[in-house]
Design a protein around this motif. Sequence first.
Motif, PDB file in Angstrom:
ATOM      1  N   UNK A 111       0.821  -1.208   0.000  1.00  0.00           N
ATOM      2  CA  UNK A 111       0.000   0.000   0.000  1.00  0.00           C
ATOM      3  C   UNK A 111       0.854   1.256   0.000  1.00  0.00           C
ATOM      4  N   UNK A 112       1.967   1.205   0.709  1.00  0.00           N
ATOM      5  CA  UNK A 112       2.825   2.391   0.777  1.00  0.00           C
ATOM      6  C   UNK A 112       4.068   2.244  -0.096  1.00  0.00           C
ATOM      7  N   UNK A 113       4.324   1.042  -0.566  1.00  0.00           N
ATOM      8  CA  UNK A 113       5.514   0.813  -1.374  1.00  0.00           C
ATOM      9  C   UNK A 113       6.799   0.965  -0.582  1.00  0.00           C
ATOM     10  N   UNK A 114       6.727   0.610   0.693  1.00  0.00           N
ATOM     11  CA  UNK A 114       7.907   0.771   1.549  1.00  0.00           C
ATOM     12  C   UNK A 114       8.322  -0.531   2.220  1.00  0.00           C
TER      13      UNK A 114
ATOM     14  N   UNK B 103       7.646  -8.735  -4.384  1.00  0.00           N
ATOM     15  CA  UNK B 103       6.649  -8.088  -3.530  1.00  0.00           C
ATOM     16  C   UNK B 103       6.097  -6.797  -4.149  1.00  0.00           C
ATOM     17  N   UNK B 104       6.958  -5.961  -4.776  1.00  0.00           N
ATOM     18  CA  UNK B 104       6.408  -4.731  -5.370  1.00  0.00           C
ATOM     19  C   UNK B 104       5.448  -4.991  -6.530  1.00  0.00           C
ATOM     20  N   UNK B 105       5.465  -6.219  -7.095  1.00  0.00           N
ATOM     21  CA  UNK B 105       4.594  -6.522  -8.228  1.00  0.00           C
ATOM     22  C   UNK B 105       3.239  -7.052  -7.797  1.00  0.00           C
ATOM     23  N   UNK B 106       3.103  -7.301  -6.488  1.00  0.00           N
ATOM     24  CA  UNK B 106       1.828  -7.779  -5.981  1.00  0.00           C
ATOM     25  C   UNK B 106       0.865  -6.602  -5.916  1.00  0.00           C
ATOM     26  N   UNK B 107      -0.301  -6.718  -6.560  1.00  0.00           N
ATOM     27  CA  UNK B 107      -1.237  -5.594  -6.551  1.00  0.00           C
ATOM     28  C   UNK B 107      -1.663  -5.274  -5.122  1.00  0.00           C
ATOM     29  N   UNK B 108      -1.828  -3.978  -4.785  1.00  0.00           N
ATOM     30  CA  UNK B 108      -2.210  -3.601  -3.433  1.00  0.00           C
ATOM     31  C   UNK B 108      -3.563  -4.187  -3.050  1.00  0.00           C
TER      32      UNK B 108
END
Length: 200
Positions: free
Chosen positions: A5-8, A65-70
Amino acid sequence: MYDTLTGRYTFSCPARGEAKVRLSAFRTLERLPGTAHPVVFRVRFACACGGEHDGLVSHDELDWAPLVPPEGSFLNLMTDRLEAVAVELADLAALRIRGGEWPWSFFCYPEERSRPIFPSAFRLLAPGTGGSVGVAVRCPVCSGVSVNLVSPEHVDLPFHNDREVGVVEHVFPEDAERAVEAFRAELDGAAFDARRLALE
Ligand SMILES: [Zn+2]
Ligand SMILES: [Zn+2]
Protein backbone atom coordinates in the motif's frame (compact mmCIF):
# COMPACT_ATOMS: atom_id res chain seq x y z
CA MET A 1 8.45 -6.48 5.36
CA TYR A 2 7.31 -4.86 2.11
CA ASP A 3 4.04 -2.92 2.32
CA THR A 4 2.31 -2.81 -1.06
CA LEU A 5 0.00 0.00 0.00
CA THR A 6 2.82 2.39 0.78
CA GLY A 7 5.51 0.81 -1.37
CA ARG A 8 7.91 0.77 1.55
CA TYR A 9 10.18 -1.76 3.15
CA THR A 10 10.31 -1.99 6.93
CA PHE A 11 13.68 -2.28 8.63
CA SER A 12 14.85 -1.61 12.14
CA CYS A 13 16.42 1.70 13.10
CA PRO A 14 18.65 1.93 16.19
CA ALA A 15 17.38 5.47 16.87
CA ARG A 16 13.66 5.18 16.15
CA GLY A 17 12.98 1.46 16.37
CA GLU A 18 11.51 1.17 12.90
CA ALA A 19 12.25 2.60 9.49
CA LYS A 20 9.96 2.45 6.46
CA VAL A 21 11.81 3.22 3.26
CA ARG A 22 11.26 3.10 -0.46
CA LEU A 23 13.60 1.28 -2.78
CA SER A 24 15.15 4.61 -3.82
CA ALA A 25 16.37 5.05 -0.22
CA PHE A 26 18.52 1.94 -0.59
CA ARG A 27 22.20 2.78 -0.91
CA THR A 28 23.89 -0.57 -1.46
CA LEU A 29 22.62 -4.05 -2.27
CA GLU A 30 24.76 -7.11 -1.86
CA ARG A 31 23.83 -10.76 -2.14
CA LEU A 32 24.69 -12.57 1.10
CA PRO A 33 27.11 -15.37 0.29
CA GLY A 34 25.87 -18.84 1.15
CA THR A 35 22.17 -18.03 1.00
CA ALA A 36 20.03 -19.94 -1.47
CA HIS A 37 16.55 -20.80 -0.12
CA PRO A 38 15.81 -17.99 -0.06
CA VAL A 39 18.58 -15.86 -1.46
CA VAL A 40 19.04 -12.96 0.95
CA PHE A 41 20.40 -9.50 0.21
CA ARG A 42 22.09 -7.21 2.66
CA VAL A 43 21.02 -3.67 1.98
CA ARG A 44 22.24 -0.40 3.40
CA PHE A 45 19.56 2.25 3.41
CA ALA A 46 19.26 5.96 4.13
CA CYS A 47 16.99 6.33 7.17
CA ALA A 48 14.66 9.22 8.07
CA CYS A 49 16.70 9.58 11.31
CA GLY A 50 19.58 10.87 9.19
CA GLY A 51 21.73 7.77 9.50
CA GLU A 52 22.36 4.79 7.25
CA HIS A 53 21.64 1.28 8.52
CA ASP A 54 21.93 -2.28 7.29
CA GLY A 55 18.97 -4.57 6.80
CA LEU A 56 18.22 -7.93 5.24
CA VAL A 57 15.71 -8.54 2.49
CA SER A 58 14.88 -11.77 0.71
CA HIS A 59 15.05 -12.06 -3.06
CA ASP A 60 11.26 -12.49 -3.21
CA GLU A 61 10.61 -9.37 -1.16
CA LEU A 62 13.01 -7.44 -3.31
CA ASP A 63 11.91 -8.47 -6.77
CA TRP A 64 8.37 -9.80 -6.47
CA ALA A 65 6.65 -8.09 -3.53
CA PRO A 66 6.41 -4.73 -5.37
CA LEU A 67 4.59 -6.52 -8.23
CA VAL A 68 1.83 -7.78 -5.98
CA PRO A 69 -1.24 -5.59 -6.55
CA PRO A 70 -2.21 -3.60 -3.43
CA GLU A 71 -5.74 -4.95 -3.72
CA GLY A 72 -6.59 -8.33 -5.06
CA SER A 73 -6.28 -11.99 -4.60
CA PHE A 74 -2.59 -11.94 -3.93
CA LEU A 75 -2.82 -9.76 -0.84
CA ASN A 76 -3.60 -12.59 1.59
CA LEU A 77 -0.54 -14.40 0.32
CA MET A 78 1.83 -11.60 1.22
CA THR A 79 2.89 -12.83 4.61
CA ASP A 80 3.89 -16.44 4.32
CA ARG A 81 3.20 -17.60 0.80
CA LEU A 82 4.96 -15.01 -1.29
CA GLU A 83 7.38 -17.60 -2.57
CA ALA A 84 4.50 -19.73 -3.84
CA VAL A 85 3.12 -16.93 -5.99
CA ALA A 86 6.50 -15.78 -7.20
CA VAL A 87 6.44 -18.14 -10.17
CA GLU A 88 2.96 -17.03 -11.10
CA LEU A 89 3.98 -13.41 -10.80
CA ALA A 90 7.02 -14.12 -12.89
CA ASP A 91 4.73 -15.40 -15.63
CA LEU A 92 2.52 -12.35 -15.27
CA ALA A 93 5.49 -10.01 -15.38
CA ALA A 94 6.88 -11.94 -18.34
CA LEU A 95 3.58 -11.44 -20.15
CA ARG A 96 3.64 -7.71 -19.55
CA ILE A 97 7.27 -7.59 -20.59
CA ARG A 98 6.42 -9.35 -23.85
CA GLY A 99 3.61 -6.85 -24.26
CA GLY A 100 6.18 -4.07 -24.14
CA GLU A 101 5.97 -3.22 -20.44
CA TRP A 102 8.90 -3.66 -18.13
CA PRO A 103 8.62 -3.55 -14.35
CA TRP A 104 12.11 -2.06 -14.19
CA SER A 105 14.64 -1.24 -16.84
CA PHE A 106 17.95 0.45 -17.31
CA PHE A 107 20.25 1.50 -20.10
CA CYS A 108 23.20 -0.85 -20.44
CA TYR A 109 26.16 1.23 -21.56
CA PRO A 110 28.42 -1.64 -22.77
CA GLU A 111 25.60 -2.97 -24.94
CA GLU A 112 24.20 0.46 -25.87
CA ARG A 113 20.65 -0.71 -25.30
CA SER A 114 17.83 -0.85 -22.77
CA ARG A 115 17.45 -4.00 -20.71
CA PRO A 116 14.68 -5.16 -18.39
CA ILE A 117 15.83 -5.79 -14.84
CA PHE A 118 14.57 -6.50 -11.35
CA PRO A 119 15.60 -4.59 -8.21
CA SER A 120 18.13 -7.31 -7.33
CA ALA A 121 20.19 -5.99 -10.28
CA PHE A 122 20.68 -2.68 -8.48
CA ARG A 123 24.07 -2.48 -6.81
CA LEU A 124 24.39 1.12 -5.63
CA LEU A 125 21.98 4.02 -5.34
CA ALA A 126 22.58 7.63 -4.35
CA PRO A 127 20.76 10.94 -4.60
CA GLY A 128 21.64 12.74 -7.84
CA THR A 129 21.03 16.30 -8.95
CA GLY A 130 17.57 17.86 -8.97
CA GLY A 131 15.80 15.12 -7.02
CA SER A 132 17.06 12.39 -9.32
CA VAL A 133 18.54 9.07 -8.25
CA GLY A 134 21.83 7.69 -9.46
CA VAL A 135 21.79 3.90 -9.82
CA ALA A 136 24.60 1.48 -10.58
CA VAL A 137 23.09 -1.60 -12.20
CA ARG A 138 24.71 -4.92 -12.99
CA CYS A 139 23.37 -6.09 -16.33
CA PRO A 140 21.79 -9.55 -16.08
CA VAL A 141 22.81 -10.26 -19.67
CA CYS A 142 26.36 -8.96 -20.13
CA SER A 143 27.29 -8.50 -16.42
CA GLY A 144 28.62 -5.00 -17.15
CA VAL A 145 27.93 -2.35 -14.52
CA SER A 146 26.33 0.85 -15.84
CA VAL A 147 25.34 4.02 -14.03
CA ASN A 148 22.02 5.66 -14.89
CA LEU A 149 20.47 8.85 -13.57
CA VAL A 150 16.72 8.32 -13.13
CA SER A 151 13.65 9.63 -11.33
CA PRO A 152 12.73 8.18 -7.92
CA GLU A 153 9.54 6.79 -9.51
CA HIS A 154 11.60 4.86 -12.02
CA VAL A 155 13.09 2.96 -9.08
CA ASP A 156 10.13 2.89 -6.68
CA LEU A 157 7.18 2.11 -8.95
CA PRO A 158 7.10 -1.09 -10.97
CA PHE A 159 6.08 -0.58 -14.59
CA HIS A 160 6.98 3.09 -14.34
CA ASN A 161 9.93 3.63 -16.64
CA ASP A 162 11.47 7.00 -17.40
CA ARG A 163 11.33 7.67 -21.13
CA GLU A 164 14.82 9.02 -20.99
CA VAL A 165 17.61 8.41 -18.50
CA GLY A 166 21.06 9.86 -17.93
CA VAL A 167 23.91 7.49 -18.72
CA VAL A 168 27.55 7.69 -17.68
CA GLU A 169 29.69 6.87 -20.66
CA HIS A 170 31.96 4.25 -19.25
CA VAL A 171 31.83 0.79 -17.76
CA PHE A 172 32.17 0.52 -14.01
CA PRO A 173 34.48 -1.77 -12.07
CA GLU A 174 32.74 -4.88 -10.81
CA ASP A 175 34.25 -5.13 -7.36
CA ALA A 176 32.11 -3.33 -4.85
CA GLU A 177 34.67 -1.07 -3.20
CA ARG A 178 36.08 0.42 -6.35
CA ALA A 179 32.58 0.67 -7.76
CA VAL A 180 31.37 2.74 -4.82
CA GLU A 181 34.30 5.14 -5.24
CA ALA A 182 33.85 5.46 -8.99
CA PHE A 183 30.09 5.78 -8.57
CA ARG A 184 30.29 8.66 -6.06
CA ALA A 185 32.94 10.45 -8.11
CA GLU A 186 30.79 10.08 -11.20
CA LEU A 187 27.66 11.43 -9.50
CA ASP A 188 29.64 14.43 -8.26
CA GLY A 189 31.13 15.01 -11.69
CA ALA A 190 27.76 14.39 -13.34
CA ALA A 191 28.81 13.84 -16.93
CA PHE A 192 25.59 12.20 -18.02
CA ASP A 193 24.35 11.61 -21.50
CA ALA A 194 20.64 11.23 -22.21
CA ARG A 195 19.49 7.91 -23.63
CA ARG A 196 16.03 6.73 -24.46
CA LEU A 197 14.71 3.65 -22.74
CA ALA A 198 12.91 1.73 -25.45
CA LEU A 199 12.11 -1.74 -26.57
CA GLU A 200 14.14 -2.98 -29.47
ZN1 LIG B 1 17.47 5.37 11.53
ZN1 LIG C 1 24.33 -5.44 -20.68
